[in-house]
Scaffold this active site. Structure first.
Site, mmCIF file in Angstrom:
data_model
loop_
_atom_site.group_PDB
_atom_site.id
_atom_site.type_symbol
_atom_site.label_atom_id
_atom_site.label_comp_id
_atom_site.label_asym_id
_atom_site.label_seq_id
_atom_site.Cartn_x
_atom_site.Cartn_y
_atom_site.Cartn_z
ATOM 1 N N GLY A 70 0.680 -1.206 -0.009
ATOM 2 C CA GLY A 70 -0.115 0.100 -0.164
ATOM 3 C C GLY A 70 0.905 1.120 0.168
ATOM 4 O O GLY A 70 2.181 1.487 0.030
ATOM 5 N N LEU A 71 0.153 2.416 -0.298
ATOM 6 C CA LEU A 71 0.909 3.746 0.041
ATOM 7 C C LEU A 71 1.622 4.141 1.174
ATOM 8 O O LEU A 71 1.509 3.420 2.228
ATOM 9 C CB LEU A 71 -0.028 5.006 -0.306
ATOM 10 C CG LEU A 71 -0.767 4.800 -1.633
ATOM 11 C CD1 LEU A 71 -1.737 5.996 -1.815
ATOM 12 C CD2 LEU A 71 0.385 4.821 -2.940
ATOM 13 N N SER A 72 2.942 4.732 1.049
ATOM 14 C CA SER A 72 3.180 5.298 2.294
ATOM 15 C C SER A 72 2.326 5.905 3.231
ATOM 16 O O SER A 72 1.589 6.678 2.796
ATOM 17 C CB SER A 72 4.536 5.970 1.897
ATOM 18 O OG SER A 72 5.030 6.840 2.930
ATOM 19 N N GLY B 252 -0.704 2.322 6.525
ATOM 20 C CA GLY B 252 -0.601 1.754 7.916
ATOM 21 C C GLY B 252 -0.036 0.133 7.653
ATOM 22 O O GLY B 252 -0.234 -0.572 8.776
ATOM 23 N N SER C 237 5.944 -1.723 -2.298
ATOM 24 C CA SER C 237 5.833 -2.573 -3.443
ATOM 25 C C SER C 237 5.027 -2.360 -4.313
ATOM 26 O O SER C 237 4.062 -2.822 -4.683
ATOM 27 C CB SER C 237 5.748 -4.329 -2.914
ATOM 28 O OG SER C 237 4.575 -4.204 -2.272
#
Length: 211
Positions: free
Chosen positions: A34-36, A39, A108
């Protein structure tokens, strides 16, 4: 393809099934993507804590931590990101062979790289966990101000701003941390492990409360 010559794979006298039997549970990779700021690390570390408290062998491979050592020679270009994930995939495979439930917390961003890691493992050993948190929420949480720096052009190649994120198509687990608290996200992962027989269902009743 390996560049090394004159090497031969050495089989251990103890196999994965025997190690799992000794430890008392199956091993697999929980691949958080997931995005920076979505969580990933927060959930992965809390899941690890809950598993540890139940004497379940687990370990978190964190994106930042790995870049201090194993991947310290890699940057954030597309090629380096690909190599970063390739190395982590190979390390994860070794952990699974050792009988450990392995949790990886990496952006990733490229679907093909995640699929290559999945292909390294048996069909039930790669559990893709998509932490599907909106970028607006990720930016609000960004104490390092990385999104702000990326929007100002001080950082380039930042996922979600000037570099792509390719969301999973059919992840085993999808979590939106903007819509549920940490405890619910952790329970979602643990329930999946219980329901799919990765860990003993008897452990389900005693997980520690999450603050």
């Amino acid at each position: 393809m390996t560049k090394s010559e004159n090497i031969t794979w050495q089989d251990s006298k103890v196999n994965k099934t025997q190690r799992q039997a000794l430890i008392g549970h199956k091993s697999a990779v929980l691949w958080f993507t997931g995005l920076s700021g979505s969580g990933k690390s927060t959930i992965a570390n809390e899941v690890e804590k809950q598993l540890f408290n139940q004497q379940i062998s687990s370990y978190v491979l964190d994106g930042d931590n790995v870049r201090f050592g194993l991947n310290s020679n890699l940057g954030f270009s597309a090629d380096d990101r690909q190599e970063n994930i390739r190395r982590i995939g190979e390390v994860s495979k070794l952990f699974v062979d050792a009988g450990v439930i392995t949790l990886t917390a990496f952006i990733s961003p490229y679907r093909a790289d995640r699929d290559k890691v999945r292909a390294l493992l048996a069909a039930d050993e790669f559990i893709e966990v998509y932490v599907d948190t909106p970028i607006e929420v990720c930016e609000q949480r960004d104490v390092k101000q990385l999104y702000a720096k990326a929007r100002r052009g001080e950082i380039t190649g930042f996922t979600g701003i000037d570099a792509p994120y390719e969301a999973p198509v059919n992840p085993e687990i999808t979590i939106n941390t903007a819509e549920q608290p940490l405890a619910a996200s952790v329970a979602q992962v643990l329930d999946y492990l219980h329901e799919n027989d990765y860990i003993d269902l008897d452990h389900a009743k005693d997980f520690e409360a999450i603050d």
